[in-house]
Every structure is written in structure tokens, then in C-alpha cells.
Design a protein around this motif. Structure first.
Motif, PDB file in Angstrom:
ATOM      1  N   VAL A   1       1.587  -5.056   3.133  1.00  0.00           N
ATOM      2  CA  VAL A   1       2.417  -4.121   3.889  1.00  0.00           C
ATOM      3  C   VAL A   1       2.144  -2.692   3.444  1.00  0.00           C
ATOM      4  N   PHE A   2       2.635  -1.752   4.245  1.00  0.00           N
ATOM      5  CA  PHE A   2       2.688  -0.349   3.849  1.00  0.00           C
ATOM      6  C   PHE A   2       4.121  -0.039   3.451  1.00  0.00           C
ATOM      7  N   ALA A   3       4.308   0.473   2.259  1.00  0.00           N
ATOM      8  CA  ALA A   3       5.643   0.801   1.771  1.00  0.00           C
ATOM      9  C   ALA A   3       5.507   1.814   0.647  1.00  0.00           C
ATOM     10  N   SER A   4       6.510   2.668   0.486  1.00  0.00           N
ATOM     11  CA  SER A   4       6.430   3.720  -0.526  1.00  0.00           C
ATOM     12  C   SER A   4       6.831   3.231  -1.913  1.00  0.00           C
ATOM     13  N   PHE A   5       7.401   2.032  -2.005  1.00  0.00           N
ATOM     14  CA  PHE A   5       7.748   1.445  -3.303  1.00  0.00           C
ATOM     15  C   PHE A   5       7.657  -0.070  -3.157  1.00  0.00           C
ATOM     16  N   PRO A   6       7.457  -0.792  -4.267  1.00  0.00           N
ATOM     17  CA  PRO A   6       7.279  -2.244  -4.174  1.00  0.00           C
ATOM     18  C   PRO A   6       8.602  -2.998  -4.128  1.00  0.00           C
TER      19      PRO A   6
ATOM     20  N   LEU B   1       0.869  -1.177   0.000  1.00  0.00           N
ATOM     21  CA  LEU B   1       0.000   0.000   0.000  1.00  0.00           C
ATOM     22  C   LEU B   1       0.900   1.220   0.000  1.00  0.00           C
ATOM     23  N   GLY B   2       0.994   1.871  -1.155  1.00  0.00           N
ATOM     24  CA  GLY B   2       2.039   2.870  -1.355  1.00  0.00           C
ATOM     25  C   GLY B   2       1.728   4.252  -0.836  1.00  0.00           C
ATOM     26  N   ASP B   3       0.627   4.853  -1.268  1.00  0.00           N
ATOM     27  CA  ASP B   3       0.389   6.245  -0.896  1.00  0.00           C
ATOM     28  C   ASP B   3      -0.241   6.360   0.485  1.00  0.00           C
ATOM     29  N   ALA B   4      -0.362   5.225   1.193  1.00  0.00           N
ATOM     30  CA  ALA B   4      -0.926   5.263   2.544  1.00  0.00           C
ATOM     31  C   ALA B   4       0.150   5.408   3.602  1.00  0.00           C
ATOM     32  N   THR B   5       1.405   5.598   3.192  1.00  0.00           N
ATOM     33  CA  THR B   5       2.479   5.711   4.179  1.00  0.00           C
ATOM     34  C   THR B   5       2.335   6.967   5.036  1.00  0.00           C
ATOM     35  N   ARG B   6       1.445   7.869   4.659  1.00  0.00           N
ATOM     36  CA  ARG B   6       1.193   9.056   5.482  1.00  0.00           C
ATOM     37  C   ARG B   6       0.325   8.723   6.690  1.00  0.00           C
TER      38      ARG B   6
ATOM     39  N   LEU C   1       2.000  -2.654  -6.236  1.00  0.00           N
ATOM     40  CA  LEU C   1       1.788  -1.385  -5.539  1.00  0.00           C
ATOM     41  C   LEU C   1       0.355  -0.930  -5.777  1.00  0.00           C
ATOM     42  N   VAL C   2      -0.378  -0.684  -4.691  1.00  0.00           N
ATOM     43  CA  VAL C   2      -1.794  -0.334  -4.775  1.00  0.00           C
ATOM     44  C   VAL C   2      -2.036   0.960  -4.011  1.00  0.00           C
ATOM     45  N   SER C   3      -2.904   1.795  -4.553  1.00  0.00           N
ATOM     46  CA  SER C   3      -3.249   3.055  -3.913  1.00  0.00           C
ATOM     47  C   SER C   3      -4.600   2.957  -3.213  1.00  0.00           C
ATOM     48  N   LEU C   4      -4.693   3.600  -2.044  1.00  0.00           N
ATOM     49  CA  LEU C   4      -5.965   3.695  -1.334  1.00  0.00           C
ATOM     50  C   LEU C   4      -6.733   4.966  -1.680  1.00  0.00           C
ATOM     51  N   SER C   5      -6.104   5.880  -2.404  1.00  0.00           N
ATOM     52  CA  SER C   5      -6.722   7.163  -2.693  1.00  0.00           C
ATOM     53  C   SER C   5      -7.879   7.016  -3.681  1.00  0.00           C
ATOM     54  N   ARG C   6      -8.975   7.677  -3.376  1.00  0.00           N
ATOM     55  CA  ARG C   6     -10.125   7.651  -4.290  1.00  0.00           C
ATOM     56  C   ARG C   6      -9.813   8.356  -5.604  1.00  0.00           C
ATOM     57  N   GLU C   7      -8.780   9.208  -5.608  1.00  0.00           N
ATOM     58  CA  GLU C   7      -8.401   9.919  -6.827  1.00  0.00           C
ATOM     59  C   GLU C   7      -7.533   9.065  -7.748  1.00  0.00           C
ATOM     60  N   SER C   8      -7.062   7.934  -7.258  1.00  0.00           N
ATOM     61  CA  SER C   8      -6.201   7.060  -8.055  1.00  0.00           C
ATOM     62  C   SER C   8      -7.039   6.067  -8.851  1.00  0.00           C
ATOM     63  N   PRO C   9      -6.483   5.535  -9.938  1.00  0.00           N
ATOM     64  CA  PRO C   9      -7.228   4.538 -10.710  1.00  0.00           C
ATOM     65  C   PRO C   9      -7.629   3.346  -9.835  1.00  0.00           C
ATOM     66  N   MET C  10      -8.778   2.785 -10.133  1.00  0.00           N
ATOM     67  CA  MET C  10      -9.276   1.649  -9.370  1.00  0.00           C
ATOM     68  C   MET C  10      -8.380   0.428  -9.600  1.00  0.00           C
ATOM     69  N   PRO C  11      -7.881  -0.214  -8.538  1.00  0.00           N
ATOM     70  CA  PRO C  11      -7.091  -1.433  -8.731  1.00  0.00           C
ATOM     71  C   PRO C  11      -7.977  -2.545  -9.287  1.00  0.00           C
ATOM     72  N   VAL C  12      -7.371  -3.410 -10.090  1.00  0.00           N
ATOM     73  CA  VAL C  12      -8.124  -4.480 -10.746  1.00  0.00           C
ATOM     74  C   VAL C  12      -7.410  -5.804 -10.499  1.00  0.00           C
TER      75      VAL C  12
ATOM     76  N   SER D   1       1.907  -6.246   7.824  1.00  0.00           N
ATOM     77  CA  SER D   1       2.719  -5.391   8.683  1.00  0.00           C
ATOM     78  C   SER D   1       2.364  -3.930   8.466  1.00  0.00           C
ATOM     79  N   THR D   2       2.431  -3.168   9.557  1.00  0.00           N
ATOM     80  CA  THR D   2       2.160  -1.734   9.466  1.00  0.00           C
ATOM     81  C   THR D   2       3.281  -0.990   8.760  1.00  0.00           C
ATOM     82  N   ALA D   3       4.468  -1.580   8.661  1.00  0.00           N
ATOM     83  CA  ALA D   3       5.603  -0.935   7.982  1.00  0.00           C
ATOM     84  C   ALA D   3       6.675  -1.985   7.733  1.00  0.00           C
ATOM     85  N   VAL D   4       7.479  -1.758   6.695  1.00  0.00           N
ATOM     86  CA  VAL D   4       8.629  -2.608   6.406  1.00  0.00           C
ATOM     87  C   VAL D   4       9.722  -1.744   5.785  1.00  0.00           C
ATOM     88  N   ASP D   5      10.949  -2.246   5.866  1.00  0.00           N
ATOM     89  CA  ASP D   5      12.041  -1.714   5.056  1.00  0.00           C
ATOM     90  C   ASP D   5      12.021  -2.513   3.763  1.00  0.00           C
ATOM     91  N   ASN D   6      11.487  -1.917   2.694  1.00  0.00           N
ATOM     92  CA  ASN D   6      11.292  -2.668   1.458  1.00  0.00           C
ATOM     93  C   ASN D   6      12.565  -2.802   0.630  1.00  0.00           C
TER      94      ASN D   6
END
Length: 267
Positions: free
Chosen positions: A216-221, A169-174, A226-237, A202-207
């Protein structure tokens, strides 16, 4: 719902003064912890991370094991660094807890409830013995609100993708630790409860390290999708016929019965 007892064996992993390597410095009993503590490795934060950062320790990881046919659930807590070793490197102690999956499931335990029960259990305990926990069980209405917050369509797709691949989960690291835990619980709540016997999170990892975690939550795969939770991002498929079918079934049931009923049933 009455609280049901759960017993947690534990190991405390850190470094002895003047030594460079991590080892088990104390443990609750004769459980062979060495067989388990290296399987779900989150790594450690960067030395520049601020203690107040959303992704700062404690990092909390959940992982299943099988021992002699018995299903186990682990909770690994990577705490903030404490002192330095003989090479002036920061020492990052870890609290590792191991429970019978059957007890956690009987208590309808969620990730957040496990963390709430363990966060203030500081190791080593005196005397060295397993610790009793009480899990009140997570109200599924609270989990349903988290699903609705991020969108049922997005969360259903994400749950289906967990059946196919490892997910970052990439953009959820905030998000802070509690919000991350809420997301993990919400994703797993859209799968049959028994999937906790197979999925690690895991809530966080060193990727930058190989860890083998599933969600996991990570800023890169790192060998993840890599999946976004933001409603503004394309829907994961989902990428497979199986994943697409599961997403479709979830959304069909939500449309006919409501998200609360679906989560209650899967739980």
C-alpha cells in the motif's frame, strides 16, 4: 497482442437515504458479494482531504479470492463522498468488481489496465448484469522504464520484501494515482505473474484501520514495513535468507539479460 474479453460481476456499496450503515444497494447477479467486500478494506479519507490532493479518491484496491476452487481477482474503487447520512456524516460509495483470475491472466492484465477498463463503469448499470471488459495487456517496456526510474536495486529489494512482509510505501504519498499504479505494477512485475493470486495492493489506505493489505501507499506503517522509493534514502534490505536470495537472483538475471527480458519472462 489482441484484446481478450474479461467479464466483471459487480456490487455497489453505499447507504440508503436516512440510514447509517453501508450495504449492497445493487449487484449484477447472484454472486455472494457479502463474502468478499469486507476482506480488503481501505477505509476512507480524512474529512479535510482536498479533492485535488495526490492521494484523493478514487482509491483503487486489488485483491485475490478463492471461491469453490476458482481463483478470482477483485478491484475495489473507493469513490469521492456523495451526500451525507442521517448523522450528517459523509457517505463514501464503493464500486466492487469481481473477475475470474484466469481471464485476467490470459489477457496479461496489469493493475493499470484493470483500472483503465473500470474507472468509467459507474454503478449501478442498467440492466443489472456483469460488464464485459477488454484488457489490451500492459506493454512490459513501459513497466521496465518505471523500474529503471526508481532503480533496479531498490525495486528488486522491494519485490523480494513483498514475499516476506506487508509493505507500506511511505514517502511516495506525493505521487498521484497513475504514478502509484505504475509503481504497484512495477513491483509485481518483478515477481512471477501468478503472485497476483496471493498479493493484495492499494493505491491508498487509511492506515489507522485494520485492513490486511499487502502492498500500500501510506505515510506511516500499520503492522507493515515502511519502505522508501527515494534514491536518497537508504537501500531497503530483505530480512530473510529467502528474500535476500530472491533479490540476488533478480539482479543476477537483470545483469545478464536486461530488465526487459526479466519482466517479459516473469510476466
Amino acid at each position: 497482442m489482441p484484446e481478450l474479453p474479461v467479464t466483471a460481476s459487480w456490487a455497489w456499496i453505499s447507504k440508503k437515504p436516512g440510514e447509517a450503515g453501508y450495504t449492497i444497494l445493487a449487484k449484477s447477479d447472484d454472486t455472494p458479494f457479502g463474502k468478499y467486500i469486507g476482506q480488503y478494506v481501505t477505509g476512507t479519507p480524512g474529512s479535510s482531504m482536498e479533492a485535488s490532493a495526490p492521494g484523493a479518491p478514487p482509491w483503487v484496491a486489488f485483491g485475490p479470492f478463492v471461491r469453490d476452487g476458482d481463483l478470482l481477482m477483485s478491484v475495489s474503487i473507493q469513490d469521492w463522498w456523495q451526500g451525507s447520512d442521517n448523522s450528517s456524516r459523509q457517505v463514501w460509495p464503493q464500486r466492487f468488481f469481481l473477475m475470474r483470475y484466469e481471464e485476467v491472466a490470459a489477457a496479461r492484465g496489469s493493475y493499470r489496465q484493470l483500472w483503465a477498463a473500470l474507472q468509467d463503469v459507474w454503478l449501478p448499470t442498467e440492466p443489472c448484469a456483469p460488464v464485459p471488459l477488454s484488457l489490451p495487456g500492459m506493454p512490459t517496456a513501459e513497466i521496465a522504464r518505471t523500474v529503471e526510474h526508481y532503480g533496479c536495486d531498490r525495486m528488486a529489494a522491494l519485490a523480494a520484501m513483498v514475499l516476506e512482509d506487508r509493505i507500506a510505501l511511505g514517502d511516495a504519498t506525493r505521487l498521484d494515482r497513475d504514478d502509484r499504479m505504475a509503481v504497484l505494477d512495477a513491483v509485481l512485475a518483478l515477481l512471477p505473474y501468478g503472485l497476483r493470486r496471493e498479493v493484495s495492493a492499494s493505491t491508498a489506505v487509511d492506515n489507522t484501520v485494520t485492513h490486511g493489505m499487502d502492498l500500500v501507499f501510506a505515510s506511516f506503517p500499520n503492522k507493515q514495513v515502511l519502505v522508501s522509493l527515494s534514491r536518497e534514502s537508504p537501500m531497503p534490505v530483505p530480512r530473510t535468507e529467502h528474500g535476500l536470495a530472491y533479490r540476488g537472483l533478480l539482479l543476477e538475471k537483470v545483469a545478464s539479460s536486461g530488465i526487459q527480458a526479466v519482466i517479459d519472462h516473469l510476466w
